[in-house]
Design a protein around this motif. Structure first.
Motif, PDB file in Angstrom:
ATOM      1  N   LYS A  43      33.440  45.651  71.266  1.00 49.07           N
ATOM      2  CA  LYS A  43      34.461  44.634  71.496  1.00 49.07           C
ATOM      3  C   LYS A  43      34.977  44.076  70.172  1.00 49.07           C
ATOM      4  O   LYS A  43      36.171  43.873  69.998  1.00 49.07           O
ATOM      5  CB  LYS A  43      33.882  43.504  72.367  1.00 49.07           C
ATOM      6  CG  LYS A  43      33.558  43.933  73.790  1.00 49.07           C
ATOM      7  CD  LYS A  43      32.960  42.811  74.606  1.00 49.07           C
ATOM      8  CE  LYS A  43      31.510  42.559  74.281  1.00 49.07           C
ATOM      9  NZ  LYS A  43      30.887  41.559  75.181  1.00 49.07           N
ATOM     10  N   GLY A  44      34.063  43.856  69.227  1.00 54.49           N
ATOM     11  CA  GLY A  44      34.440  43.241  67.965  1.00 54.49           C
ATOM     12  C   GLY A  44      35.347  44.093  67.100  1.00 54.49           C
ATOM     13  O   GLY A  44      36.152  43.556  66.316  1.00 54.49           O
ATOM     14  N   ILE A  45      35.252  45.415  67.235  1.00 56.45           N
ATOM     15  CA  ILE A  45      36.067  46.297  66.392  1.00 56.45           C
ATOM     16  C   ILE A  45      37.551  46.073  66.625  1.00 56.45           C
ATOM     17  O   ILE A  45      38.386  46.325  65.750  1.00 56.45           O
ATOM     18  CB  ILE A  45      35.706  47.781  66.648  1.00 56.45           C
ATOM     19  CG1 ILE A  45      36.366  48.701  65.628  1.00 56.45           C
ATOM     20  CG2 ILE A  45      36.090  48.205  68.051  1.00 56.45           C
ATOM     21  CD1 ILE A  45      35.908  48.498  64.221  1.00 56.45           C
ATOM     22  N   GLU A  46      37.910  45.576  67.802  1.00 53.96           N
ATOM     23  CA  GLU A  46      39.318  45.325  68.103  1.00 53.96           C
ATOM     24  C   GLU A  46      39.911  44.263  67.184  1.00 53.96           C
ATOM     25  O   GLU A  46      41.120  44.233  66.975  1.00 53.96           O
ATOM     26  CB  GLU A  46      39.475  44.893  69.575  1.00 53.96           C
ATOM     27  CG  GLU A  46      39.019  45.936  70.585  1.00 53.96           C
ATOM     28  CD  GLU A  46      39.793  47.232  70.453  1.00 53.96           C
ATOM     29  OE1 GLU A  46      41.031  47.166  70.261  1.00 53.96           O
ATOM     30  OE2 GLU A  46      39.169  48.303  70.543  1.00 53.96           O
ATOM     31  N   TYR A  47      39.061  43.400  66.634  1.00 51.58           N
ATOM     32  CA  TYR A  47      39.539  42.332  65.750  1.00 51.58           C
ATOM     33  C   TYR A  47      39.465  42.736  64.280  1.00 51.58           C
ATOM     34  O   TYR A  47      39.823  41.946  63.404  1.00 51.58           O
ATOM     35  CB  TYR A  47      38.710  41.063  65.967  1.00 51.58           C
ATOM     36  CG  TYR A  47      38.594  40.671  67.416  1.00 51.58           C
ATOM     37  CD1 TYR A  47      39.699  40.238  68.129  1.00 51.58           C
ATOM     38  CD2 TYR A  47      37.371  40.758  68.085  1.00 51.58           C
ATOM     39  CE1 TYR A  47      39.607  39.890  69.468  1.00 51.58           C
ATOM     40  CE2 TYR A  47      37.256  40.415  69.423  1.00 51.58           C
ATOM     41  CZ  TYR A  47      38.380  39.983  70.106  1.00 51.58           C
ATOM     42  OH  TYR A  47      38.289  39.646  71.432  1.00 51.58           O
ATOM     43  N   ARG A  48      39.005  43.971  63.994  1.00 48.73           N
ATOM     44  CA  ARG A  48      38.821  44.380  62.611  1.00 48.73           C
ATOM     45  C   ARG A  48      39.622  45.628  62.230  1.00 48.73           C
ATOM     46  O   ARG A  48      39.323  46.265  61.235  1.00 48.73           O
ATOM     47  CB  ARG A  48      37.332  44.634  62.331  1.00 48.73           C
ATOM     48  CG  ARG A  48      36.480  43.394  62.245  1.00 48.73           C
ATOM     49  CD  ARG A  48      36.949  42.403  61.194  1.00 48.73           C
ATOM     50  NE  ARG A  48      37.247  43.042  59.923  1.00 48.73           N
ATOM     51  CZ  ARG A  48      36.346  43.284  58.973  1.00 48.73           C
ATOM     52  NH1 ARG A  48      35.096  42.935  59.157  1.00 48.73           N
ATOM     53  NH2 ARG A  48      36.705  43.857  57.840  1.00 48.73           N
TER      54      ARG A  48
END
Length: 299
Positions: free
Chosen positions: A221-226
């Motif tokens: 999920k976090g990769i979407e913000y990076r």
């Protein structure tokens, strides 16, 4: 350490009707149910956004595989990884011979950056901040373990005269080497060619044993913000060598660009949530800032 098995049934829309997850986890001597949609996340967010084809024949996605595999009976690497394998090689050069090493490697290794059927030198970097006089090579095994089995001894190209000569001539320029076999995370894309000049950051995380699946769930999920600025290069975890290691490689146009992108990420609550949930899984972190060498495919 006691291991307690929890089972939960999760309803998903579409072609995911009913799937069961069994996950073994222990954190701070407390048993905890693994919930991929924590904090009331809906199935339409997070992991669903990271769907990718895992095989050429079918349409199995990383999410589908995650929810249909019993993690108590399946290797964790089969749950969070993709078939892509890499060898991450660290070469510590003798300071006064570092320039000679780079010149010789530029002359003799450039041809191995071409897209081949067996192995490929994807990245070659000089460490600028973190470990002085260290050179990092990232080799890709194009056919996974089959490519590894095709190796003879420790040589990628045992019959190639240039490669043999390079190994022989650089032996006196190197103080030490060590390497790791890494598997690509299923939610991370393969490295893409970059023509413009970049600085690269290699961030290495030592995780607590048994926490890899939870890490992958949060980062899916976090990769979407990076990746809003195309800064994501590679994400992998060790399969052979020092285990429980995670490596993320990022590309930035400058240090100012790095600072801007990282600050913008923190403005998103989803990113701060990812950090809050993954920090407890980490034992230590190392960061290297690197620049591409002339013979690197990734510029």
């Amino acid at each position: 350490m006691s291991l307690v098995t929890h089972s939960s049934t999760i309803k998903l829309a579409g072609n995911l009707a009913r799937s069961s997850i069994v996950f073994t986890q222990n954190m701070s001597n407390r048993s905890q149910i693994f919930n991929p949609f924590s904090n009331n996340d809906s199935p339409s967010s997070g992991l669903v956004q990271t769907q990718r084809e895992m095989s050429s024949g079918g349409k199995e996605t990383w999410l589908q595989k995650f929810f249909t595999v019993d993690t108590t009976k399946t290797a964790h690497s089969d749950v969070v990884g993709s078939p892509n394998l890499y060898r991450l090689v660290y070469l510590s050069t003798i300071p006064e011979r570092n320039e000679d090493f780079v010149k010789l490697s530029t002359k003799m290794l450039s041809k191995f950056t071409e897209d081949r059927d067996d192995y490929r030198l994807v990245g070659a970097w000089q460490t600028r901040i973190g470990h002085g006089e260290e050179i990092v090579h990232l080799w890709q095994y194009k056919n996974g373990y089959q490519s590894m089995d095709d190796e003879t001894g420790d040589d990628f190209y045992p019959d190639d005269k240039d490669f043999i000569e390079w190994k022989h001539k650089t032996r006196s320029m190197i103080k030490s080497t060590h390497s790791q076999i890494c598997m690509e995370f299923g939610y991370f894309d393969e490295p893409r060619e970059r023509s413009d000049k970049h600085i690269y950051e290699l961030r290495s995380y030592k995780l607590k044993p048994g926490s890899m699946i939870e890490w992958a769930n949060h980062w899916a999920k976090g990769i979407e913000y990076r990746k809003s600025d195309n800064q994501n290069v590679a994400g992998m975890f060790t399969h052979i060598g020092e285990l429980n290691m995670v490596h993320h490689i990022w590309a930035y146009k400058s240090f100012q660009d790095r600072n801007r992108i990282r600050r913008n990420s923190w403005a998103n609550s989803g990113w701060s949530e990812t950090v809050a949930k993954t920090v407890p899984l980490i034992k230590n972190i190392k960061s290297r800032v690197m620049t591409s060498l002339p013979y690197s495919w990734l510029k």
